[in-house]
Motif scaffolding. Structure first.
Motif, PDB file in Angstrom:
ATOM      1  N   TRP A   1     -59.400 -24.615  33.377  1.00  0.00           N
ATOM      2  CA  TRP A   1     -58.644 -25.740  34.271  1.00  0.00           C
ATOM      3  C   TRP A   1     -59.553 -26.976  34.327  1.00  0.00           C
ATOM      4  O   TRP A   1     -59.020 -28.419  34.242  1.00  0.00           O
ATOM      5  CB  TRP A   1     -58.716 -25.038  35.780  1.00  0.00           C
ATOM      6  CG  TRP A   1     -57.258 -24.279  35.633  1.00  0.00           C
ATOM      7  CD1 TRP A   1     -56.542 -23.830  34.846  1.00  0.00           C
ATOM      8  CD2 TRP A   1     -57.134 -23.497  36.937  1.00  0.00           C
ATOM      9  NE1 TRP A   1     -55.577 -22.892  35.217  1.00  0.00           N
ATOM     10  CE2 TRP A   1     -55.748 -22.814  36.470  1.00  0.00           C
ATOM     11  CE3 TRP A   1     -57.523 -23.526  38.195  1.00  0.00           C
ATOM     12  CZ2 TRP A   1     -55.354 -21.934  37.497  1.00  0.00           C
ATOM     13  CZ3 TRP A   1     -56.961 -22.574  39.205  1.00  0.00           C
ATOM     14  CH2 TRP A   1     -55.764 -21.706  38.689  1.00  0.00           C
ATOM     15  N   SER A   2     -60.942 -26.756  34.503  1.00  0.00           N
ATOM     16  CA  SER A   2     -61.900 -28.039  34.672  1.00  0.00           C
ATOM     17  C   SER A   2     -61.570 -28.900  33.462  1.00  0.00           C
ATOM     18  O   SER A   2     -61.643 -30.142  33.611  1.00  0.00           O
ATOM     19  CB  SER A   2     -63.073 -27.646  34.949  1.00  0.00           C
ATOM     20  OG  SER A   2     -63.648 -26.720  34.019  1.00  0.00           O
ATOM     21  N   THR A   3     -61.687 -28.381  32.166  1.00  0.00           N
ATOM     22  CA  THR A   3     -61.941 -29.196  30.957  1.00  0.00           C
ATOM     23  C   THR A   3     -60.301 -29.915  31.183  1.00  0.00           C
ATOM     24  O   THR A   3     -60.509 -31.139  30.691  1.00  0.00           O
ATOM     25  CB  THR A   3     -61.880 -28.149  29.959  1.00  0.00           C
ATOM     26  OG1 THR A   3     -62.935 -27.699  29.939  1.00  0.00           O
ATOM     27  CG2 THR A   3     -61.724 -29.027  28.581  1.00  0.00           C
ATOM     28  N   GLU A   4     -59.408 -29.271  31.327  1.00  0.00           N
ATOM     29  CA  GLU A   4     -58.190 -29.850  31.002  1.00  0.00           C
ATOM     30  C   GLU A   4     -58.050 -30.846  32.140  1.00  0.00           C
ATOM     31  O   GLU A   4     -57.296 -32.089  31.936  1.00  0.00           O
ATOM     32  CB  GLU A   4     -56.908 -28.992  31.273  1.00  0.00           C
ATOM     33  CG  GLU A   4     -56.830 -28.202  30.365  1.00  0.00           C
ATOM     34  CD  GLU A   4     -55.515 -27.229  30.008  1.00  0.00           C
ATOM     35  OE1 GLU A   4     -54.525 -27.695  30.790  1.00  0.00           O
ATOM     36  OE2 GLU A   4     -55.240 -26.426  28.918  1.00  0.00           O
ATOM     37  N   LEU A   5     -58.391 -30.912  33.315  1.00  0.00           N
ATOM     38  CA  LEU A   5     -58.372 -31.927  34.374  1.00  0.00           C
ATOM     39  C   LEU A   5     -59.192 -33.198  33.994  1.00  0.00           C
ATOM     40  O   LEU A   5     -58.934 -34.292  34.311  1.00  0.00           O
ATOM     41  CB  LEU A   5     -58.801 -31.376  35.856  1.00  0.00           C
ATOM     42  CG  LEU A   5     -58.007 -30.516  36.403  1.00  0.00           C
ATOM     43  CD1 LEU A   5     -58.318 -29.918  37.638  1.00  0.00           C
ATOM     44  CD2 LEU A   5     -56.529 -30.992  36.596  1.00  0.00           C
ATOM     45  N   ILE A   6     -60.332 -32.905  33.408  1.00  0.00           N
ATOM     46  CA  ILE A   6     -61.289 -33.951  32.740  1.00  0.00           C
ATOM     47  C   ILE A   6     -60.596 -34.843  31.781  1.00  0.00           C
ATOM     48  O   ILE A   6     -60.586 -35.961  31.815  1.00  0.00           O
ATOM     49  CB  ILE A   6     -62.659 -33.413  32.368  1.00  0.00           C
ATOM     50  CG1 ILE A   6     -63.475 -32.826  33.742  1.00  0.00           C
ATOM     51  CG2 ILE A   6     -63.289 -34.568  31.694  1.00  0.00           C
ATOM     52  CD1 ILE A   6     -64.582 -32.171  33.239  1.00  0.00           C
ATOM     53  N   VAL A   7     -59.868 -33.951  30.853  1.00  0.00           N
ATOM     54  CA  VAL A   7     -59.366 -34.562  29.785  1.00  0.00           C
ATOM     55  C   VAL A   7     -58.076 -35.399  30.244  1.00  0.00           C
ATOM     56  O   VAL A   7     -57.685 -36.662  29.746  1.00  0.00           O
ATOM     57  CB  VAL A   7     -58.670 -33.515  28.778  1.00  0.00           C
ATOM     58  CG1 VAL A   7     -57.658 -34.083  27.607  1.00  0.00           C
ATOM     59  CG2 VAL A   7     -59.929 -33.070  28.128  1.00  0.00           C
TER      60      VAL A   7
END
Length: 279
Positions: free
Chosen positions: A67-73
């Protein structure tokens, strides 16, 4: 003969339909590109996140670590791809032949500008959200098959987690922060729309270079003023009595106003377009 010299709803709808029909192949390729880039990033990142499923299960993880990675992307992609989208708004004005076709279209200059503004501003956001969710679901499908034991952990990324105070991955701590971020996005987007009307060829590179040059000059000339307004605000600055919330509200209004100003200037620049490009 055009009787409504500014805006006609029926003519505008026909113009939008014409734009979509003529550009559907290009727009489809751009959509596939956005989806492909994000899908590759998500699947590749997921490999490292899910590579040791026993660790996730032993920790008792409840939230998907992606989740955190995708939100940053998501945040980086919407800004970068949004700037590219804005740079394409005047791509049909690159050559003399295309300028003739655009200028001879039986519609007012405002209708031509507004139709493309809608497509490359709000139309882009809708298409980007679709591409993001498709890439997200692709990651979920791939790893649910690869790691069925993580079926209770692997899930689609909720965009609602962009805002919050309890989630460590939240980009904005409040709705005011989200609104400020949206205003900054539209301001940046408007700069590239304005740049596209000035430099139809290589609009992204030229606009980006101009923005960097302005930032460098502003930083060198206005460093003392910036220190007084922001860094020294708590003690000896001119805005020592201004709270962070009030400052954020004023900045939000300022960025929206500047974005609107850039869009208006871009329209008048487009309105002055000629068959022979003199810029």
């Amino acid at each position: 003969m055009i009787r409504d010299t500014f805006f006609s709803a029926s003519r505008f709808v026909n113009l939008c339909r014409k734009e979509m029909v003529e550009s559907w192949k290009t727009n489809l390729l751009r959509f596939i590109m956005m989806y492909g880039i994000m899908a590759i990033i998500f699947v590749w990142s997921g490999y490292w996140k899910y590579n040791h499923p026993e660790r996730l299960l032993s920790k008792g993880e409840l939230a998907d670590p992606m989740w955190s990675t995708e939100l940053i992307v998501f945040l980086w992609a919407v800004v970068i791809m949004g700037m590219l989208s804005a740079s394409f708004i005047m791509e049909r004005m690159k050559s003399k032949t295309n300028r003739i076709a655009v200028l001879m279209t039986p519609a007012t200059m405002f209708e031509k500008y507004f139709s493309r503004w809608l497509v490359f501003t709000f139309g882009f956001l809708i298409v980007f959200l679709i591409a993001f969710k498709m890439a997200d679901w692709t990651r979920v499908a791939v790893y649910l098959v690869s790691y069925p034991e993580l079926k209770d952990i692997i899930s689609s990324t909720p965009l609602s987690h962009l805002v919050g105070t309890e989630q460590y991955w939240a980009a904005f701590r409040s709705c005011d922060g989200l609104l400020l971020g949206i205003s900054i996005y539209f301001f940046t987007h408007s700069l590239f729309i304005l740049g596209s009307t000035i430099w139809p060829k290589n609009a992204f590179v030229k606009t980006f270079s101009a923005i960097i040059a302005v930032i460098v000059i502003y930083t060198l000339v206005g460093s003392t003023l910036a220190y007084q307004l922001f860094e020294g605000r708590g003690t000896r600055g001119v805005n020592s009595s201004l709270s962070d919330d009030v400052l954020a509200h004023w900045l939000t209004v300022a960025f929206f106003v500047m974005a609107l100003f850039n869009w208006i200037v871009a329209y008048f620049r487009f309105k002055e377009s000629e068959i022979i490009n003199r810029w």
